[in-house]
Scaffold this motif. Structure first.
Motif, PDB file in Angstrom:
ATOM      1  N   TYR A 145       0.833  -1.202   0.000  1.00 13.60           N
ATOM      2  CA  TYR A 145       0.000   0.000   0.000  1.00 13.60           C
ATOM      3  C   TYR A 145       0.874   1.261   0.000  1.00 13.60           C
ATOM      4  CZ  TYR A 145      -3.025   3.648   1.910  1.00 13.60           C
ATOM      5  OH  TYR A 145      -3.681   4.817   2.116  1.00 13.60           O
ATOM      6  N   LEU A 146       1.816   1.344   0.914  1.00 10.00           N
ATOM      7  CA  LEU A 146       2.673   2.529   1.019  1.00 10.00           C
ATOM      8  C   LEU A 146       3.542   2.728  -0.223  1.00 10.00           C
ATOM      9  CD1 LEU A 146       3.766   2.479   4.764  1.00 10.00           C
ATOM     10  CD2 LEU A 146       2.184   4.050   3.644  1.00 10.00           C
ATOM     11  N   THR A 201      -5.843  21.045  -5.033  1.00 11.43           N
ATOM     12  CA  THR A 201      -7.142  20.422  -4.752  1.00 11.43           C
ATOM     13  C   THR A 201      -7.267  19.085  -5.470  1.00 11.43           C
ATOM     14  OG1 THR A 201      -8.145  22.605  -4.513  1.00 11.43           O
ATOM     15  CG2 THR A 201      -9.640  20.758  -4.883  1.00 11.43           C
ATOM     16  N   LEU A 202      -6.906  19.069  -6.741  1.00  6.03           N
ATOM     17  CA  LEU A 202      -6.982  17.830  -7.527  1.00  6.03           C
ATOM     18  C   LEU A 202      -6.057  16.766  -6.954  1.00  6.03           C
ATOM     19  CD1 LEU A 202      -8.218  16.577 -10.091  1.00  6.03           C
ATOM     20  CD2 LEU A 202      -6.194  17.368 -11.317  1.00  6.03           C
ATOM     21  N   SER A 203      -4.876  17.157  -6.526  1.00  4.09           N
ATOM     22  CA  SER A 203      -3.918  16.223  -5.959  1.00  4.09           C
ATOM     23  C   SER A 203      -4.462  15.592  -4.677  1.00  4.09           C
ATOM     24  CB  SER A 203      -2.603  16.937  -5.681  1.00  4.09           C
ATOM     25  OG  SER A 203      -1.665  16.051  -5.122  1.00  4.09           O
ATOM     26  N   ILE A 232      -8.917   9.333  -3.107  1.00  4.84           N
ATOM     27  CA  ILE A 232      -9.595   8.280  -3.881  1.00  4.84           C
ATOM     28  C   ILE A 232      -8.655   7.098  -4.102  1.00  4.84           C
ATOM     29  CG2 ILE A 232     -10.560   7.736  -6.160  1.00  4.84           C
ATOM     30  CD1 ILE A 232     -11.686  10.609  -6.193  1.00  4.84           C
ATOM     31  N   LEU A 233      -7.413   7.378  -4.478  1.00  4.96           N
ATOM     32  CA  LEU A 233      -6.447   6.304  -4.698  1.00  4.96           C
ATOM     33  C   LEU A 233      -6.190   5.530  -3.413  1.00  4.96           C
ATOM     34  CD1 LEU A 233      -4.424   4.888  -6.595  1.00  4.96           C
ATOM     35  CD2 LEU A 233      -2.724   6.465  -5.708  1.00  4.96           C
ATOM     36  N   ILE A 273      -6.533   0.465  -0.731  1.00  5.51           N
ATOM     37  CA  ILE A 273      -6.801  -0.333   0.470  1.00  5.51           C
ATOM     38  C   ILE A 273      -7.838  -1.414   0.161  1.00  5.51           C
ATOM     39  CG2 ILE A 273      -7.939  -0.249   2.730  1.00  5.51           C
ATOM     40  CD1 ILE A 273      -6.384   2.251   3.336  1.00  5.51           C
ATOM     41  N   PHE A 274      -8.901  -1.022  -0.542  1.00 11.91           N
ATOM     42  CA  PHE A 274      -9.949  -1.982  -0.890  1.00 11.91           C
ATOM     43  C   PHE A 274      -9.375  -3.123  -1.740  1.00 11.91           C
ATOM     44  CE2 PHE A 274     -13.201  -3.440  -3.895  1.00 11.91           C
ATOM     45  CZ  PHE A 274     -14.119  -3.967  -3.004  1.00 11.91           C
TER      46      PHE A 274
END
Length: 186
Positions: A8-9, A163-165, A171-172, A177-178
């Protein structure tokens, strides 16, 4: 640390660095293109003003024989002042007309042949100066106009980028994680 946490990291850090570097590169390129467009617009304005003023001064000199150009230039400059374009006219190194803010220091735009453009900060505003030789006698013309909208554009782009970042990072993170829980579940 468990395998899914390491994965993940690593994936998150690599993706965010790549995304942020790419987006920052696009931001810088977009700003550079806008600066080039602003300079092109300024050069077009300079060429138009220079040709018109040279013609008017040539006709004035032929008809009157006078070399006192200040009143002629002042009435000509009044039209452009309404469009927020300021003019300076020099004969040799002597200023003969100006409705512009006087800038003390190195004036690279005065050495342009046919023209030279320079950005300067004045009173926390960005100004474009374009100067060069006129077709008429040994006169030099410098036009200046406010280009502060470039700074506003850059600040707006930077805020949008941040903001986009953040949104994409969140979201990523959730999606990663999912997926990792699904892939590493027993």
């Amino acid at each position: 640390m468990k395998f899914w946490q390491k994965t993940y990291l690593c994936v998150l850090i690599v993706f965010l660095i790549a995304f942020d570097l790419g987006a920052y590169g696009l931001l810088k390129k977009s700003y550079q293109l806008n600066v080039q467009l602003d300079i092109s617009r300024g050069v077009s304005e300079y060429a138009s003003i220079e040709k018109s003023l040279s013609y008017i001064l040539r006709v004035y000199t032929e008809r009157t024989g006078s070399t006192n150009y200040e009143t002629v230039i002042a009435s000509f400059a009044a039209n452009y002042y309404q469009e927020d374009i300021l003019l300076e006219v020099y004969q040799a190194d002597q200023l003969i007309f100006s409705n512009a803010y006087q800038f003390v220091g190195n004036r690279a735009e005065l050495n342009g042949d046919p023209y030279q453009s320079v950005y300067r900060k004045m009173n926390d505003e960005l100004w474009l100066f374009i100067g060069g030789k006129m077709e008429f006698q040994d006169l030099r013309l410098v036009i200046s106009r406010n280009s502060d909208y470039l700074q506003e554009y850059y600040v707006t782009l930077r805020q949008y980028f941040i903001t986009l970042s953040v949104v994409i990072s969140l979201i990523l993170s959730a999606a990663l994680i999912f997926l990792l829980f699904q892939l590493t579940a027993p």
